[in-house]
Design a protein around this motif. Structure first.
Motif, short mmCIF file in Angstrom:
data_model
loop_
_atom_site.label_atom_id
_atom_site.label_comp_id
_atom_site.label_asym_id
_atom_site.label_seq_id
_atom_site.Cartn_x
_atom_site.Cartn_y
_atom_site.Cartn_z
N PRO A 107 -22.77 -72.01 -3.07
CA PRO A 107 -21.73 -73.05 -2.89
C PRO A 107 -22.18 -74.43 -3.37
N GLU A 108 -23.43 -74.79 -3.07
CA GLU A 108 -23.94 -76.10 -3.50
C GLU A 108 -24.02 -76.18 -5.02
N ALA B 58 -22.12 -74.43 -7.13
CA ALA B 58 -20.74 -74.46 -7.63
C ALA B 58 -20.12 -75.85 -7.49
N ARG B 59 -20.47 -76.57 -6.42
CA ARG B 59 -19.95 -77.92 -6.21
C ARG B 59 -20.70 -78.97 -7.04
N GLY B 60 -21.75 -78.55 -7.71
CA GLY B 60 -22.52 -79.49 -8.53
C GLY B 60 -23.45 -80.38 -7.74
N GLU B 61 -23.78 -79.98 -6.51
CA GLU B 61 -24.66 -80.78 -5.67
C GLU B 61 -26.14 -80.51 -5.94
N LYS C 185 -28.56 -82.59 -7.93
CA LYS C 185 -27.96 -82.77 -9.26
C LYS C 185 -28.21 -84.19 -9.77
#
Length: 82
Positions: A29-30, A32-35, A55
């Protein structure tokens, strides 16, 4: 730093407290969110762990040196850490 839960480690990494060594299935999830972003490719031994960094992090020579050392250690044929 030592964290009891990988999710806490991921949040610390996202907050800029350092790099994180995480099992691949836990950070999707992190990612995919670009974090978070991978700092190194997946390890060839199939362990399923990724070395991650926020990121927004600027990769410096100390981070690169740590990554290079860690990748050398995990790919050693004798299986021992220095």
């Amino acid at each position: 730093m030592v964290f009891e839960h990988a999710s806490t480690l991921a949040q610390a990494c996202i907050a800029g407290l350092g790099v994180a060594l995480l099992p691949g299935f836990l950070f999707q999830p992190e990612l995919a969110r670009g974090e978070m972003t991978p700092l190194a490719p997946p390890w060839p031994n199939g362990a399923g762990y990724w070395l991650m960094t926020p990121k927004s992090a600027r990769i410096n020579t100390a981070t690169e040196a740590f990554r290079d050392w860690l990748m050398t250690e995990v790919t050693r044929s004798d299986g021992a850490f220095a």
